[in-house]
Write a protein that holds these residues in place. Structure first.
Motif, PDB file in Angstrom:
ATOM      1  N   UNK A   1      -2.739 -15.646  14.998  1.00 47.39           N
ATOM      2  CA  UNK A   1      -3.141 -15.075  13.714  1.00 47.39           C
ATOM      3  C   UNK A   1      -2.385 -13.761  13.502  1.00 47.39           C
ATOM      4  N   UNK A   2      -1.705 -13.650  12.398  1.00 50.19           N
ATOM      5  CA  UNK A   2      -0.922 -12.442  12.144  1.00 50.19           C
ATOM      6  C   UNK A   2      -1.780 -11.366  11.481  1.00 50.19           C
ATOM      7  N   UNK A   3      -1.370 -10.140  11.689  1.00 50.94           N
ATOM      8  CA  UNK A   3      -2.079  -8.993  11.114  1.00 50.94           C
ATOM      9  C   UNK A   3      -1.820  -8.928   9.615  1.00 50.94           C
ATOM     10  N   UNK A   4      -2.762  -8.374   8.865  1.00 52.17           N
ATOM     11  CA  UNK A   4      -2.514  -8.206   7.425  1.00 52.17           C
ATOM     12  C   UNK A   4      -1.366  -7.215   7.207  1.00 52.17           C
ATOM     13  N   UNK A   5      -0.719  -7.292   6.050  1.00 50.64           N
ATOM     14  CA  UNK A   5       0.376  -6.349   5.787  1.00 50.64           C
ATOM     15  C   UNK A   5      -0.104  -4.904   5.864  1.00 50.64           C
ATOM     16  N   UNK A   6       0.809  -4.053   6.183  1.00 49.39           N
ATOM     17  CA  UNK A   6       0.542  -2.619   6.234  1.00 49.39           C
ATOM     18  C   UNK A   6       0.487  -2.105   4.802  1.00 49.39           C
ATOM     19  N   UNK A   7      -0.581  -1.402   4.479  1.00 49.50           N
ATOM     20  CA  UNK A   7      -0.701  -0.810   3.146  1.00 49.50           C
ATOM     21  C   UNK A   7       0.032   0.525   3.148  1.00 49.50           C
ATOM     22  N   UNK A   8       1.155   0.577   2.442  1.00 46.36           N
ATOM     23  CA  UNK A   8       1.978   1.782   2.348  1.00 46.36           C
ATOM     24  C   UNK A   8       1.833   2.367   0.958  1.00 46.36           C
ATOM     25  N   UNK A   9       1.466   3.636   0.896  1.00 43.55           N
ATOM     26  CA  UNK A   9       1.417   4.364  -0.377  1.00 43.55           C
ATOM     27  C   UNK A   9       2.594   5.329  -0.417  1.00 43.55           C
ATOM     28  N   UNK A  10       3.387   5.239  -1.472  1.00 42.80           N
ATOM     29  CA  UNK A  10       4.523   6.130  -1.691  1.00 42.80           C
ATOM     30  C   UNK A  10       4.082   7.166  -2.717  1.00 42.80           C
ATOM     31  N   UNK A  11       4.075   8.435  -2.316  1.00 43.92           N
ATOM     32  CA  UNK A  11       3.674   9.523  -3.209  1.00 43.92           C
ATOM     33  C   UNK A  11       4.909  10.183  -3.809  1.00 43.92           C
ATOM     34  N   UNK A  37       6.177  -7.267   5.811  1.00 45.90           N
ATOM     35  CA  UNK A  37       5.030  -6.675   6.511  1.00 45.90           C
ATOM     36  C   UNK A  37       4.412  -5.493   5.768  1.00 45.90           C
ATOM     37  N   UNK A  38       4.912  -5.185   4.575  1.00 42.87           N
ATOM     38  CA  UNK A  38       4.411  -4.039   3.818  1.00 42.87           C
ATOM     39  C   UNK A  38       3.834  -4.467   2.472  1.00 42.87           C
ATOM     40  N   UNK A  39       2.700  -3.885   2.134  1.00 39.33           N
ATOM     41  CA  UNK A  39       2.091  -4.001   0.807  1.00 39.33           C
ATOM     42  C   UNK A  39       2.175  -2.600   0.218  1.00 39.33           C
ATOM     43  N   UNK A  40       2.926  -2.434  -0.869  1.00 36.08           N
ATOM     44  CA  UNK A  40       3.297  -1.097  -1.320  1.00 36.08           C
ATOM     45  C   UNK A  40       2.627  -0.715  -2.625  1.00 36.08           C
ATOM     46  N   UNK A  41       2.109   0.502  -2.641  1.00 38.44           N
ATOM     47  CA  UNK A  41       1.589   1.112  -3.852  1.00 38.44           C
ATOM     48  C   UNK A  41       2.329   2.409  -4.106  1.00 38.44           C
ATOM     49  N   UNK A  42       2.293   2.867  -5.336  1.00 36.41           N
ATOM     50  CA  UNK A  42       2.950   4.130  -5.700  1.00 36.41           C
ATOM     51  C   UNK A  42       1.913   5.040  -6.332  1.00 36.41           C
ATOM     52  N   UNK A  43       1.829   6.246  -5.827  1.00 44.28           N
ATOM     53  CA  UNK A  43       0.969   7.289  -6.383  1.00 44.28           C
ATOM     54  C   UNK A  43       1.874   8.363  -6.964  1.00 44.28           C
ATOM     55  N   UNK A  44       2.050   8.334  -8.266  1.00 42.60           N
ATOM     56  CA  UNK A  44       2.873   9.330  -8.942  1.00 42.60           C
ATOM     57  C   UNK A  44       1.956  10.483  -9.340  1.00 42.60           C
ATOM     58  N   UNK A  45       2.130  11.626  -8.709  1.00 39.20           N
ATOM     59  CA  UNK A  45       1.236  12.762  -8.955  1.00 39.20           C
ATOM     60  C   UNK A  45       1.292  13.259 -10.391  1.00 39.20           C
ATOM     61  N   UNK A  46       2.350  12.917 -11.124  1.00 42.78           N
ATOM     62  CA  UNK A  46       2.412  13.290 -12.539  1.00 42.78           C
ATOM     63  C   UNK A  46       1.402  12.498 -13.371  1.00 42.78           C
ATOM     64  N   UNK A  47       0.939  11.380 -12.835  1.00 45.40           N
ATOM     65  CA  UNK A  47      -0.004  10.524 -13.549  1.00 45.40           C
ATOM     66  C   UNK A  47      -1.444  10.682 -13.073  1.00 45.40           C
ATOM     67  N   UNK A  60     -10.327  12.500  -8.398  1.00 44.50           N
ATOM     68  CA  UNK A  60     -10.145  12.852  -6.986  1.00 44.50           C
ATOM     69  C   UNK A  60     -10.805  11.819  -6.073  1.00 44.50           C
ATOM     70  N   UNK A  61     -11.922  11.264  -6.489  1.00 49.70           N
ATOM     71  CA  UNK A  61     -12.576  10.214  -5.698  1.00 49.70           C
ATOM     72  C   UNK A  61     -11.691   8.974  -5.613  1.00 49.70           C
ATOM     73  N   UNK A  62     -11.109   8.588  -6.739  1.00 49.59           N
ATOM     74  CA  UNK A  62     -10.209   7.433  -6.763  1.00 49.59           C
ATOM     75  C   UNK A  62      -8.992   7.686  -5.882  1.00 49.59           C
ATOM     76  N   UNK A  63      -8.444   8.892  -5.950  1.00 52.55           N
ATOM     77  CA  UNK A  63      -7.298   9.255  -5.115  1.00 52.55           C
ATOM     78  C   UNK A  63      -7.670   9.160  -3.635  1.00 52.55           C
ATOM     79  N   UNK A  64      -8.803   9.728  -3.255  1.00 49.33           N
ATOM     80  CA  UNK A  64      -9.227   9.682  -1.848  1.00 49.33           C
ATOM     81  C   UNK A  64      -9.452   8.246  -1.373  1.00 49.33           C
ATOM     82  N   UNK A  65      -9.968   7.392  -2.242  1.00 49.68           N
ATOM     83  CA  UNK A  65     -10.148   5.979  -1.873  1.00 49.68           C
ATOM     84  C   UNK A  65      -8.801   5.325  -1.569  1.00 49.68           C
ATOM     85  N   UNK A  66      -7.810   5.596  -2.420  1.00 48.43           N
ATOM     86  CA  UNK A  66      -6.470   5.026  -2.181  1.00 48.43           C
ATOM     87  C   UNK A  66      -5.893   5.529  -0.860  1.00 48.43           C
TER      88      UNK A  66
END
Length: 187
Positions: A1-11, A37-47, A60-66
């Motif tokens: 059984x393989x591991x789930x993809x790594x959740x990578x957040x790019x800020x 092996x990567x699941x990628x999200x982007x957190x653009x601080x301008x948004x 801030x709660x939503x940001x901390x959850x991410x």
């Protein structure tokens, strides 16, 4: 059984009008998405409206959850006056436990220094919130001259550095995710 993809957040750390950060971040994200092996999200601080007084808001709660849900991070940062942007420091300070025992890599850009001074300062800050700083970095010296109109670069050092950074980041993310699951971090 393989591991789930790594959740990578790019800020994306810059919020300035006319900033170059999205060009650099988009280039890096395209490289990262080539890895299965990567699941990628982007957190653009301008948004994201993070309060500078660190009050508890829905944003801030939503940001901390991410941040909490991520396994790894890459911070894309310019160098402004020999340092990193205030918005990036505010983002780091908005969370605390959510960063702990997770790896972070840096992609920097700027003039002659390529943002390396900002990266070295950020290493000190992320250590304080118990993150693991990846040694390999990507930096673009005179960044606006390094990308074509399509947002691509032929900068060999950056191309090689991105592959090495992603490999090291994935390794640390897997190891630390397993360690956190087996034994919660005692921060």
């Amino acid at each position: 059984m393989s591991a789930p993809p790594i959740r990578l957040e790019v800020l994306i750390g810059s919020v300035r009008r006319g900033r170059f950060g999205p060009v650099v971040a988009d280039w890096f994200v395209r490289r990262a998405r080539q890895r299965a092996d990567l699941d990628i999200g982007v957190l653009d601080l301008a948004d994201i409206s993070l309060p500078v007084d660190h009050s508890d808001t829905p944003e801030s709660q939503s940001f901390r959850r991410r941040i909490d849900e991520a396994d790894a991070f890459v911070m894309v940062t310019p160098e402004y006056n020999h340092g990193y942007p205030a918005a990036l420091k505010n983002a780091i300070d908005t969370a605390k436990q959510e960063w702990r025992a997770k790896p972070v890599g840096f992609v920097s850009y700027g003039g002659l220094s390529g943002g390396l001074r900002a990266t070295e300062q950020l290493r000190q800050v992320v250590a304080e919130v118990h993150m693991v700083s990846i040694r390999q970095t990507v930096s673009f010296h005179q960044a606006r001259k390094r990308f074509d109109a399509a947002g691509e670069t032929d900068d060999g050092a950056a191309l090689d550095g991105a592959e090495r950074l992603l490999g090291q980041l994935a390794w640390w993310a897997e190891v630390l995710r397993a360690a956190r699951a087996a034994n919660p971090y005692p921060g």
